[in-house]
Design an enzyme around this catalytic site. Sequence first.
Site, mmCIF file in Angstrom:
data_model
loop_
_atom_site.group_PDB
_atom_site.id
_atom_site.type_symbol
_atom_site.label_atom_id
_atom_site.label_comp_id
_atom_site.label_asym_id
_atom_site.label_seq_id
_atom_site.Cartn_x
_atom_site.Cartn_y
_atom_site.Cartn_z
ATOM 1 N N GLY A 94 0.398 -1.342 -0.001
ATOM 2 C CA GLY A 94 -0.014 -0.236 0.267
ATOM 3 C C GLY A 94 1.240 1.212 -0.124
ATOM 4 O O GLY A 94 0.646 2.799 0.079
ATOM 5 N N GLY A 138 2.947 1.938 -2.588
ATOM 6 C CA GLY A 138 2.659 2.954 -3.791
ATOM 7 C C GLY A 138 4.311 2.110 -4.659
ATOM 8 O O GLY A 138 4.200 2.719 -5.432
ATOM 9 N N LYS A 139 4.594 1.128 -3.844
ATOM 10 C CA LYS A 139 5.949 1.006 -5.122
ATOM 11 C C LYS A 139 6.303 0.212 -6.354
ATOM 12 O O LYS A 139 6.697 0.471 -7.057
ATOM 13 C CB LYS A 139 6.786 -0.420 -3.890
ATOM 14 C CG LYS A 139 5.868 -1.129 -3.652
ATOM 15 C CD LYS A 139 6.980 -2.633 -3.360
ATOM 16 C CE LYS A 139 5.988 -3.631 -2.243
ATOM 17 N NZ LYS A 139 5.005 -3.939 -1.166
ATOM 18 N N THR A 140 5.030 -0.178 -6.413
ATOM 19 C CA THR A 140 4.210 -1.159 -7.686
ATOM 20 C C THR A 140 4.401 0.799 -8.886
ATOM 21 O O THR A 140 4.152 0.436 -9.757
ATOM 22 C CB THR A 140 2.907 -1.643 -8.098
ATOM 23 O OG1 THR A 140 3.994 -3.030 -7.072
ATOM 24 C CG2 THR A 140 2.784 -2.073 -9.480
ATOM 25 N N SER A 141 3.592 1.340 -7.833
ATOM 26 C CA SER A 141 3.301 2.833 -9.171
ATOM 27 C C SER A 141 4.831 3.414 -8.945
ATOM 28 O O SER A 141 4.991 3.645 -10.497
ATOM 29 C CB SER A 141 2.030 3.317 -8.383
ATOM 30 O OG SER A 141 0.980 3.128 -8.601
ATOM 31 N N ASP A 151 5.478 -9.709 -7.395
ATOM 32 C CA ASP A 151 4.552 -9.337 -6.121
ATOM 33 C C ASP A 151 2.924 -10.293 -6.141
ATOM 34 O O ASP A 151 2.888 -10.039 -7.048
ATOM 35 C CB ASP A 151 3.380 -7.735 -5.911
ATOM 36 C CG ASP A 151 3.627 -7.362 -4.681
ATOM 37 O OD1 ASP A 151 2.347 -7.868 -3.653
ATOM 38 O OD2 ASP A 151 3.321 -6.277 -4.810
ATOM 39 N N THR A 170 -3.769 -2.712 -3.112
ATOM 40 C CA THR A 170 -3.285 -3.475 -2.448
ATOM 41 C C THR A 170 -3.133 -4.564 -1.470
ATOM 42 O O THR A 170 -3.530 -5.368 -1.006
ATOM 43 C CB THR A 170 -1.488 -3.279 -2.404
ATOM 44 O OG1 THR A 170 -1.146 -2.650 -3.991
ATOM 45 C CG2 THR A 170 -0.659 -3.869 -1.672
#
Length: 589
Positions: free
Chosen positions: A18, A20-23, A45, A502
Amino acid sequence: MKFLEQAPRFLFFTGKGGVGKTSIACATAIELAEAGRRVLLVSTDPASNVGQAFGVGIGDKITAIDAVPNLFALEIDPQAAAQAYRDRIVGPVRGKLPEAVVKGIEEQLSGACTTEIAAFDEFTALLTDVAITSGYDHIIFDTAPTGHTIRLLQLPVAWSGFLEAGKGDASCLGPLAGLEKQRAQYSAAVDALADGRRTRLILVARAQNSALREAARTHVELAAIGLHQQFLVVNGLLPKEEAALDALAAALYAREQAALAATPDALRGLPCDYVPLKPFNLVGIDALRQLFVETPPHLDAAVGEAVELHAPSLSELVDGVAADGHGLVMLMGKGGVGKTTLAAAVAVELAHRGLPVHLTTSDPAAHLAETLHGSLDNLTVSRIDPRAETERYRQEVLRTKGAKLDAQGRALLEEDLRSPCTEEIAVFQAFSRIIREAGEKFVVMDTAPTGHTLLLLDATGAYHREVARMLDARGAHYTTPMMQLQDARRTKVLLVTLAETTPVLEAANLQADLRRAGIEPWAWVINNSVAAARPRSPLLRKRAENELAEMEKVATTHARRYAVVPLLRDEPVGAPRLLELAGHATEPA
């Protein structure tokens, strides 16, 4: 962005769910690709939404992102990887060992550590196989392996036969049983991770005390095993100009600035970037291109004028809990979603109704226990020290199981006892001494173990023996904690999440984990909702709109019953604010 300057070949992004690492990983991939670099983005992930972020289907084959020349993506399905991994290890012993032993091995291989090691097994080739990677200037990994996993891979021990020999305890060593033939490849992969000329680790956090503490722990853990090339990105900072538009925004801005001022010392020496909060969902190429761009200072005031939200409050959910007069209430969820605060809110709401309550927490920050102690009639608070309980448990296992092991075996056992499961087991053993009170009063339990850990405990009999030892001496009839947790008349499990993609996916995975252990969650609680706070700030109004789709998923797909808890202006510490959090009282707008 500092972390993009002279970027090495491998970039790893890590952080709590949550943050924001994917973004940020996706935006980084776009930026490098549009600068003319050939980029492969890899996600490992379990709650991956890389395909959703790009608006295309990706899957387990390298896929070109047509809208961004030079960009390719790959989603390693960690669950599928873990299943294939389990089959490879369990297959040879099925039919040769007793069924009970095989089931124990399968459960040993069902936890988060297996998923992580299996995913590492999959992407090791991307770190070491030139034939696969030679066509890319940069390979970006969304979700880095933990220090625990890397230490396991570094241990100079033969893994095969470990489980059958019964030398381990209930945690993460099962997955290592099939790795002997790949040790040379793993060694090369770990070397690549530790080489600062080839690899950079980016710690992603929010401006929250818990997220920054988690980032500091990760930094120290990975630096200790040689991963020194680290950067910090603080994501989702509320712009200062929004604070002038709304009392809620002003309070959030002040809270974030206080968290940044209290950044742990371990992080202060790292190069750091700050990414402002965006009013839009980071889905689609155009949105991701805007992540590292300054947002215009003011949004159109007409955007998100009024967010109509009609959802049950936590107080309404407590109505169903209170009807039984006593019982065990367990709050579960991933780190950073607010379990401890909500456990306190449930306890205070029950006590306010005149019901006897024992709140037991393993919250490392004891301010809740201190604030609540003696502040309400009918409420008692106890705090379990996770470090002390874990060390006590470790010493007991080393004294018993470790006594006859050689130096290599003892090193393996000591690493086993550093696993994420160990603290859950140790703390739950301490909790189990309190659970029996639930026959006469409410016991509200913060920081409960996962379904995987409970099944491991059930398989080893660790806490069954503890309960039996205490109660057999009195000649009493008893119910073990596992039996009580599976009894919906005695136990209510509340899953805590946030209204973000997430955290909702992670809570759904946790629900499946619990169901495997025969435990059916009673309700979901969506915490820190911006929509429920009815903000005036245009940016926060737009964020509130974005929450509605996730709330709809919870209400219609995942939960039998649910509640929504608003994001408060002030930290919810103390009985009055906790009652407000529960929806018992509402602060004037």
